[in-house]
Structure formats: C-alpha cells, structure tokens
Design a protein around this motif. Structure first.
Motif, PDB file in Angstrom:
ATOM      1  N   ARG B  10       0.836  -1.191   0.000  1.00 24.56           N
ATOM      2  CA  ARG B  10       0.000   0.000   0.000  1.00 24.56           C
ATOM      3  C   ARG B  10       0.884   1.259   0.000  1.00 24.56           C
ATOM      4  O   ARG B  10       0.570   2.255  -0.646  1.00 24.56           O
ATOM      5  CB  ARG B  10      -0.908  -0.014   1.233  1.00 24.56           C
ATOM      6  CG  ARG B  10      -2.128   0.884   1.126  1.00 24.56           C
ATOM      7  CD  ARG B  10      -2.876   0.931   2.453  1.00 24.56           C
ATOM      8  NE  ARG B  10      -2.050   1.420   3.541  1.00 24.56           N
ATOM      9  CZ  ARG B  10      -1.740   2.705   3.736  1.00 24.56           C
ATOM     10  NH1 ARG B  10      -2.209   3.617   2.912  1.00 24.56           N
ATOM     11  NH2 ARG B  10      -0.976   3.072   4.737  1.00 24.56           N
ATOM     12  N   LEU B  11       2.014   1.190   0.718  1.00 30.39           N
ATOM     13  CA  LEU B  11       2.913   2.345   0.782  1.00 30.39           C
ATOM     14  C   LEU B  11       3.543   2.630  -0.579  1.00 30.39           C
ATOM     15  O   LEU B  11       3.757   3.782  -0.950  1.00 30.39           O
ATOM     16  CB  LEU B  11       4.027   2.086   1.804  1.00 30.39           C
ATOM     17  CG  LEU B  11       3.699   2.293   3.264  1.00 30.39           C
ATOM     18  CD1 LEU B  11       4.847   1.806   4.128  1.00 30.39           C
ATOM     19  CD2 LEU B  11       3.425   3.746   3.544  1.00 30.39           C
ATOM     20  N   VAL B  12       3.873   1.556  -1.302  1.00 27.91           N
ATOM     21  CA  VAL B  12       4.577   1.750  -2.571  1.00 27.91           C
ATOM     22  C   VAL B  12       3.617   2.125  -3.691  1.00 27.91           C
ATOM     23  O   VAL B  12       3.887   3.033  -4.472  1.00 27.91           O
ATOM     24  CB  VAL B  12       5.364   0.481  -2.954  1.00 27.91           C
ATOM     25  CG1 VAL B  12       5.976   0.639  -4.329  1.00 27.91           C
ATOM     26  CG2 VAL B  12       6.433   0.200  -1.932  1.00 27.91           C
ATOM     27  N   PHE B  13       2.481   1.402  -3.761  1.00 24.67           N
ATOM     28  CA  PHE B  13       1.592   1.634  -4.905  1.00 24.67           C
ATOM     29  C   PHE B  13       0.662   2.804  -4.648  1.00 24.67           C
ATOM     30  O   PHE B  13      -0.548   2.684  -4.586  1.00 24.67           O
ATOM     31  CB  PHE B  13       0.829   0.355  -5.256  1.00 24.67           C
ATOM     32  CG  PHE B  13       1.749  -0.654  -5.872  1.00 24.67           C
ATOM     33  CD1 PHE B  13       2.063  -0.583  -7.227  1.00 24.67           C
ATOM     34  CD2 PHE B  13       2.366  -1.628  -5.102  1.00 24.67           C
ATOM     35  CE1 PHE B  13       2.954  -1.486  -7.784  1.00 24.67           C
ATOM     36  CE2 PHE B  13       3.254  -2.525  -5.664  1.00 24.67           C
ATOM     37  CZ  PHE B  13       3.547  -2.456  -7.007  1.00 24.67           C
ATOM     38  N   GLN B  14       1.295   3.957  -4.461  1.00 24.89           N
ATOM     39  CA  GLN B  14       0.553   5.194  -4.326  1.00 24.89           C
ATOM     40  C   GLN B  14       0.979   6.082  -5.459  1.00 24.89           C
ATOM     41  O   GLN B  14       2.085   5.965  -5.962  1.00 24.89           O
ATOM     42  CB  GLN B  14       0.890   5.864  -2.993  1.00 24.89           C
ATOM     43  CG  GLN B  14      -0.015   5.390  -1.891  1.00 24.89           C
ATOM     44  CD  GLN B  14       0.357   5.999  -0.576  1.00 24.89           C
ATOM     45  OE1 GLN B  14       1.303   6.758  -0.492  1.00 24.89           O
ATOM     46  NE2 GLN B  14      -0.388   5.666   0.440  1.00 24.89           N
ATOM     47  N   GLN B  15       0.078   6.980  -5.813  1.00 18.73           N
ATOM     48  CA  GLN B  15       0.344   7.784  -6.988  1.00 18.73           C
ATOM     49  C   GLN B  15       1.673   8.520  -6.901  1.00 18.73           C
ATOM     50  O   GLN B  15       2.491   8.454  -7.808  1.00 18.73           O
ATOM     51  CB  GLN B  15      -0.791   8.773  -7.155  1.00 18.73           C
ATOM     52  CG  GLN B  15      -1.054   9.087  -8.603  1.00 18.73           C
ATOM     53  CD  GLN B  15      -2.261   9.991  -8.725  1.00 18.73           C
ATOM     54  OE1 GLN B  15      -2.805  10.475  -7.736  1.00 18.73           O
ATOM     55  NE2 GLN B  15      -2.673  10.219  -9.941  1.00 18.73           N
ATOM     56  N   ASP B  16       1.902   9.199  -5.770  1.00 21.54           N
ATOM     57  CA  ASP B  16       3.105  10.038  -5.693  1.00 21.54           C
ATOM     58  C   ASP B  16       4.377   9.188  -5.741  1.00 21.54           C
ATOM     59  O   ASP B  16       5.364   9.566  -6.367  1.00 21.54           O
ATOM     60  CB  ASP B  16       3.074  10.929  -4.440  1.00 21.54           C
ATOM     61  CG  ASP B  16       3.135  10.133  -3.154  1.00 21.54           C
ATOM     62  OD1 ASP B  16       2.535   9.041  -3.129  1.00 21.54           O
ATOM     63  OD2 ASP B  16       3.772  10.580  -2.200  1.00 21.54           O
ATOM     64  N   LEU B  18       4.757   6.214  -7.221  1.00 20.13           N
ATOM     65  CA  LEU B  18       4.964   5.684  -8.565  1.00 20.13           C
ATOM     66  C   LEU B  18       5.464   6.759  -9.523  1.00 20.13           C
ATOM     67  O   LEU B  18       6.364   6.520 -10.329  1.00 20.13           O
ATOM     68  CB  LEU B  18       3.665   5.055  -9.083  1.00 20.13           C
ATOM     69  CG  LEU B  18       3.244   3.789  -8.324  1.00 20.13           C
ATOM     70  CD1 LEU B  18       1.916   3.277  -8.831  1.00 20.13           C
ATOM     71  CD2 LEU B  18       4.298   2.711  -8.436  1.00 20.13           C
ATOM     72  N   ILE B  19       4.900   7.953  -9.395  1.00 21.25           N
ATOM     73  CA  ILE B  19       5.372   9.047 -10.253  1.00 21.25           C
ATOM     74  C   ILE B  19       6.832   9.355  -9.944  1.00 21.25           C
ATOM     75  O   ILE B  19       7.662   9.539 -10.837  1.00 21.25           O
ATOM     76  CB  ILE B  19       4.493  10.305 -10.069  1.00 21.25           C
ATOM     77  CG1 ILE B  19       3.102  10.041 -10.635  1.00 21.25           C
ATOM     78  CG2 ILE B  19       5.118  11.509 -10.757  1.00 21.25           C
ATOM     79  CD1 ILE B  19       2.116  11.147 -10.365  1.00 21.25           C
ATOM     80  N   ALA B  20       7.153   9.379  -8.635  1.00 22.13           N
ATOM     81  CA  ALA B  20       8.538   9.664  -8.227  1.00 22.13           C
ATOM     82  C   ALA B  20       9.481   8.619  -8.813  1.00 22.13           C
ATOM     83  O   ALA B  20      10.570   8.956  -9.300  1.00 22.13           O
ATOM     84  CB  ALA B  20       8.644   9.683  -6.706  1.00 22.13           C
ATOM     85  N   ILE B  21       9.065   7.344  -8.792  1.00 17.30           N
ATOM     86  CA  ILE B  21       9.927   6.285  -9.319  1.00 17.30           C
ATOM     87  C   ILE B  21      10.152   6.487 -10.812  1.00 17.30           C
ATOM     88  O   ILE B  21      11.288   6.441 -11.304  1.00 17.30           O
ATOM     89  CB  ILE B  21       9.304   4.897  -9.048  1.00 17.30           C
ATOM     90  CG1 ILE B  21       9.377   4.577  -7.560  1.00 17.30           C
ATOM     91  CG2 ILE B  21      10.007   3.818  -9.851  1.00 17.30           C
ATOM     92  CD1 ILE B  21       8.766   3.254  -7.188  1.00 17.30           C
ATOM     93  N   LEU B  22       9.068   6.752 -11.532  1.00 17.93           N
ATOM     94  CA  LEU B  22       9.184   6.896 -12.983  1.00 17.93           C
ATOM     95  C   LEU B  22      10.054   8.098 -13.348  1.00 17.93           C
ATOM     96  O   LEU B  22      10.961   8.007 -14.184  1.00 17.93           O
ATOM     97  CB  LEU B  22       7.783   7.030 -13.583  1.00 17.93           C
ATOM     98  CG  LEU B  22       7.697   6.713 -15.061  1.00 17.93           C
ATOM     99  CD1 LEU B  22       8.036   5.255 -15.304  1.00 17.93           C
ATOM    100  CD2 LEU B  22       6.319   7.028 -15.595  1.00 17.93           C
ATOM    101  N   ALA B  23       9.786   9.222 -12.680  1.00 20.64           N
ATOM    102  CA  ALA B  23      10.540  10.444 -13.003  1.00 20.64           C
ATOM    103  C   ALA B  23      12.012  10.263 -12.672  1.00 20.64           C
ATOM    104  O   ALA B  23      12.891  10.638 -13.461  1.00 20.64           O
ATOM    105  CB  ALA B  23       9.959  11.622 -12.234  1.00 20.64           C
TER     106      ALA B  23
END
Lengths: 163, 501
Positions: B10-16, B18-23
C-alpha cells in the motif's frame, strides 16, 4: 592543478599539527578525563604522520598501477591542460557560486542565474544562438520548480516571477 | 508478517511514489548516460527534491535513480569507449570491442539484462542478510559501533584505487572536517574561528554536492569535449539474452556474489565491484585470451556485479548508519531527515517501510528493462546534447540545491569550497570518496569512541575484551596492515625469483 606529493604531504603535516595543537587547547569537561579535545588530537596526529609518509613517497607505487589500469581500459581523456589559461577555467564554476552568494539577494534569483548559465555556456564554447536561449529559459524553469513546487524561498530581487 | 507486507504494498503503490519512481528513473538514465556525470552526482542533486516528498517516495527516488544511472553509464562505454560513470570503466574496453565487431546490440543487451538481474540478486541479499544482522546488532554496544565505524573507514581506504597512505590521509581529513562545530560530546565550539555559520558544522550534503557535482563540472572545464555519438539503428536488444544466461551461469553468479560482498563492505561501491569482478572473470575463465576482444564473459560478470553491489550497499547503511558506498552516504542523510533513522530497530518498528523499500528495489530493477530499451534507442539523440548546455544547468542546480537544503547561503559557499577541494584532491591522487565517508561518519566515530572511553574510565581494554568487538578489531587491524603485506610480498617475490634463477 597538480601539486607534488612532497608539497601536499608537508601541507598535511602542518594541518595535522595545527589541528592537534588546536584540539589539545580546547577546554576539558570538568571532572572528566576525556572531552572534546581527544578526537581532534588523535586525528591531527594521524594526519601529520600520513602527510610525512606521503612527502617521503611511501605508497606511490599503488597509485601508478591504478592509473595505468584505468588508462588501459578506456579513452577517458587524459586530463592535459592545453595552456595555463585553460587550467584557470576550472575556477569558473566555484567563482560563479561565489557570485551567487553575493549577488542573488540583491539581484534576485533569475538575473543571477541568467548570468551564471550564460557565463558557463560561453566558457564551454557554446555559440550565442545556444547560450542566450538557454540562459533565458533555464533560470525560469528552475525557479518555477524550486520556488513554486518545492517552496524554496529563492530571492526575487529586481525580477519578480508571476508565481 | 502478511499484514506488514500488504501495508508495504500500500505504501509503494501510491500515486506520488509511482510518479517519483518513474521520473527519477528517467532522470537517472539521462544523467548516467552523459559522460562526466556520475551516479553519485545524480543522487546528490536529487537530495533537495527529496525533502518535499513522502519518506517512501524520497527513498524510492534515490534507489531508482542510482540503479538506472549505473546501468546507463554502460551506454557511452559501449558506443564511444568513454565510461558514463566510473562503475563502467572496468569493462568499457570490452564493450566497445564488441560494438566494433558489429555486436552493439549484444553488448548493450548484456549490460541491460545482467544489470537488472544483478540488481534483483542484490535485493534478495538485502532481504536475506538484513534481518539476522539486525538481530545481532541489537546486542552491540558503543565498543562494537566504534570498531564497525572504524572498520568501515579502513575498508574505504583499502579499496580506493590509489595509494593507501593518501586514502588514509583523505579519510582523516574528512574526520577533521567533521570536528568542526558544536556537535561533539561536550558541546564546545570547536574549530569555528568565531564564525556563526560554522557553529552548526559543515553540512555533509553540501560537501557531497561540492565534491561529486561541482568538482566534476570543474574537471569538464579543462578536458576536451567527448565526440558526438554516431547515429545508428539498433536491432533487437534482448535477443539471445536467455541463451547467454544459460551459457554463462558461473560468471553471473560469481559476479553477483562478489558484487554483494563488496557492496556490504563499507565504503566500497559499484566501481570497485566492477573492477574486481572483471579481474575475477578473466582469472577463472577457460578462455582468458579472448578478454578484451569483445567477449561476453567479463561483461556479464562485471555488469551484474556493479548493480548487485548497489542494493547490498544499503545493508550497513540501514543497520548501522555506516554507508556501504558514496550513494548510500547521501541516502543516510535523507533517511535521518525522513524519520527512518538507521539502526537495527528499523526492522522491528518500521517493518512495513523496510518491506516497501525491498519492493521499490525490485520494481526499479524490473522497469529498468523496458525503460533501458527506450533509452538505448534514444541514446544517439540524448548523447548529442552538447556539454555546454548540460554543465550550466548542473552549476545552477548546485547553487539552488545546496541553498534549498537549509535556506542558507553559507551552504552555497560550502559547495564552492568543497568543489575546489575535491578537484585538487582528485587531480593529485587523493581519493575523495574516503574523505566523504570521513565527513559522514565522523560524528558517529567520535561519539562511540569518546562514550566508550568514558564508560571504561580511560582504559582501552574493553575495546578488545568483548567477543564481537575483538573480532571487529582484528579485522580493522588486518585492513590497516593489508597494504603493507602486499608491498612486502611484492618486494620478496622478485628476490625469490632471482634466487631461484
């Protein structure tokens, strides 16, 4: 800037001695044998000993081997300064940081950053057609990212941004 | 257990997050691929951004960006024979030889595929090693922590590819820098020369930005610009990778294990792992004569090794607050900032955060494959960016980034000073990584040293009488005497050869 091992070693001897002396003069904690003076003393003495060994050229062989190894494996440009003037160019980035420290409060972030980017781009050989647009766009983008999104209090100075 | 795992997801699969990981993945790929910009620099410039993210997102950006940058460093190595990061320097030659044989796809494919696999192996080691070590660390006292920190510093000097004496001198210089300020056992103002700004000590992050980012820019000012990448079309990147994985299981496993061990050693990071693994691959290969001519074996071993070391470098960082390499040296600062203070209790009290961290590691190594393929296809466009447009941005980010860490202009001054120091040290063979570890670990070394001495009433006996402490002490002295042994062996070897002849 290449300094001979003898000079850098002797500098470390001086630095270590001063640190050890300065450390030993620190006031101790009352009623305690060990205070803030012990650590600088130990480190300073160690530094002085290492400096002496460097000045005497101990361990130089290891260094040559590592350099030869690297040179054999890639074309990573051998850092040969082409002229004296060229070597001084390395001082430009820290110089620009000093400029930022003293000018940003007064000039504001965007004008200061404009000067920094322009100077760096020109010094690295960019033409005006690349350097000018770069210097105009990058500071505004960085200001937007840091001041607006990350809320860093960057100084506005003469040129307030619309956000 | 199950509940913590679910919480972690739940901690990882949050919008912010995931966006942080991609960016940060894109950022890491670009920075790593540009020659002269290292993975450590990528991480150092990320720090101010992480202040404004949630704890998991902040750590995720660092993990992702560093993993991507280490892989992307192979790109210019393969295509131009210029390593993008120092971690690729060991096998640049080999990769470029493959490209010249017309096998650029294969070389890049190996780098990508085995980087990702190495990263996953490294993560598994982190998952397996950390909990038992944490259990052990719970019984550690200041004596053990002192030796652990000291051993870490000695390892950092041992693995520096330079003279060991200079490495120790750099490390001591770092310790001396950490003495500045009032952050010492008695709270006395030490070496502040009456300056208010120095009372708080030298900010480690600003020093790191100076040493790893600014001095890199300074170096770029005096070296000629690397040649632009020729435009080329690539075939299938991953073709034949499964076959290679089956064909060379041994080098791969060996590379992973060596990488993991070197990563766990404090201070030794990805570049060291690659050098050691490449040398080992050559030594144990059945066809050592093929090395240097575009042979996949060394590439597989070293390519998996440097990525494996990245994850295992977090083991000592999370458990003891002792950085496993220069990247985690930066990450430790962020961990403290985010309330995830390193220590064995992290695994009991914040277990879900730890699991989240593992998930991020696995995730970033999995997305490395598709993103890496895109990056390879775009490489000729991205590497075309002239240095004169990249370096000005880096200088500006050094200014703003340092300022943002404390909203204080003195930090910018610190960056400038440490940039110059790092530049001069690097040019004269003083390894900067050793100094950085000294700065980061100085307070910890001093605190454990002085507390131990106060506890023992000035006697040094307890430093050696506790069982774990005595083992750590023996290892530290072994690390200290190792260069001497190498030197003696070399002195004796020619003498013996002469006597035998």
């Amino acid at each position: 800037m290449r300094i001979s091992d003898r000079h850098s070693g002797l500098f470390l001897v001086a630095l270590g001695t001063v640190a050890a002396y300065g450390g030993s003069r620190l006031p101790p904690v009352p009623g305690q044998q060990i205070g803030p003076n012990v650590f600088p003393l130990v480190v300073g003495i160690g530094l002085a000993v290492c400096g002496l060994m460097i000045a005497l050229g101990i361990g130089h062989k290891f260094e040559e081997e590592a350099e030869a190894d690297l040179a054999a494996h890639s074309d990573a440009a051998p850092a040969a300064a082409r002229s004296r003037w060229n070597g001084l160019l390395a001082l430009l980035p820290p110089g620009l940081l000093l400029f930022y420290v003293y000018a940003s409060e007064w000039l504001g972030f965007v004008p200061t950053a404009f000067a920094i980017v322009l100077a760096m781009a020109r010094a690295l050989g960019a033409g005006w057609r690349l350097a000018l647009p770069l210097a105009l766009v990058v500071p505004v983008v960085v200001h937007f990212l840091f001041a607006k999104l990350l809320r860093v209090p960057l100084p506005f100075g003469f040129l307030p941004m619309p956000w | 257990m199950m509940q913590t795992l679910l919480e972690a997801f739940r901690l990882v699969f949050q919008q912010d997050v995931l966006i942080a990981i991609l960016a940060s993945a894109v950022y890491g790929l670009v920075v790593g691929a540009l020659p002269g910009l290292t993975a450590t620099m990528a991480t150092a410039l990320l720090v101010p951004v992480t202040f404004y993210l949630s704890p998991i997102a902040a750590i995720a950006t660092i993990i992702t960006a560093s993993a991507m940058a280490i892989f992307a460093g192979d790109l210019p190595g393969c295509l131009l024979r210029i390593p993008g990061t120092p971690a690729s320097a060991a096998y640049t030659d080999e990769a470029y030889a493959m490209t010249r044989k017309g096998e650029a796809e294969k070389a890049l494919g190996i780098c990508l595929w085995f980087s990702a696999l190495g990263g996953i192996f490294g993560t598994l080691s982190l998952i397996l090693l950390a909990p038992p070590l944490a259990e052990m660390a719970l019984s550690f006292s200041t004596y053990e922590y002192f030796w652990l920190a000291f051993l870490g510093l000695m390892c950092a000097t041992l693995v520096a590819r330079s003279s060991p004496v200079k490495a120790i001198a750099s490390m001591l210089l770092g310790l001396l820098v950490s003495c500045i300020g009032i952050d010492n056992p008695a709270g006395t103002a030490r070496f502040t020369f009456g300056s208010m700004d120095l009372l708080g000590g030298i900010d480690a992050i600003a020093a790191l930005v100076g040493v790893f980012a600014l001095s890199e820019v300074m170096r770029a000012m005096t070296t000629p610009e690397p040649p632009p990448l020729p435009r080329r079309k690539f075939g299938s990147i991953l073709k034949g990778m499964i076959r290679l994985t089956r064909e060379y299981p041994k080098p791969q496993i060996r590379g992973n294990i060596v990488g993991i061990i070197i990563g766990v050693l404090p201070g030794a990071g990805a570049d060291m792992a690659a050098w050691v693994s490449y040398a080992m691959a050559k030594r144990f290969s059945r066809t050592p004569e093929k090395f240097g001519t575009g042979h996949p074996e060394g590439l597989i071993e070293a390519g998996s090794s440097n990525n494996a070391s990245l994850a295992s470098g977090w083991v000592p960082s999370l458990l003891f607050g002792i950085p496993g390499d220069t990247i985690t040296a930066i990450a430790i600062g962020v961990l403290y900032m985010k309330g995830l203070n390193p220590g064995p209790t992290l695994f009991t009290e914040k277990a879900s955060s730890m699991y989240a961290l593992y998930i991020v590691f696995l995730l970033s190594n999995v997305i490395m494959i598709p993103l890496g393929i895109v990056m390879i296809r775009l490489a000729s466009h991205i590497l075309r960016a002239p240095r004169s447009s990249v370096m000005p941005v880096i200088v500006l980010l050094c200014c703003v980034g340092a300022f943002a860490t404390g909203n204080n202009l003195f930090l910018v001054l610190t960056v400038a000073a440490f940039g110059c120091l790092g530049y001069v040290m690097e040019r004269n063979g003083y390894p900067v990584a050793a100094m950085v570890l000294g700065i980061v670990m100085g307070t910890m070394v001093e605190q454990s040293f002085v507390t131990s001495l106060i506890k023992s009433d000035g006697s040094i006996l307890p430093f050696f009488s506790r069982p774990v402490a005595s083992v750590l002490a023996a290892m530290t002295f072994a690390a200290l005497l190792w260069p001497l042994a190498v030197w003696l062996k070399r002195r004796l070897a020619p003498a013996r050869a002469a006597a035998g002849a």
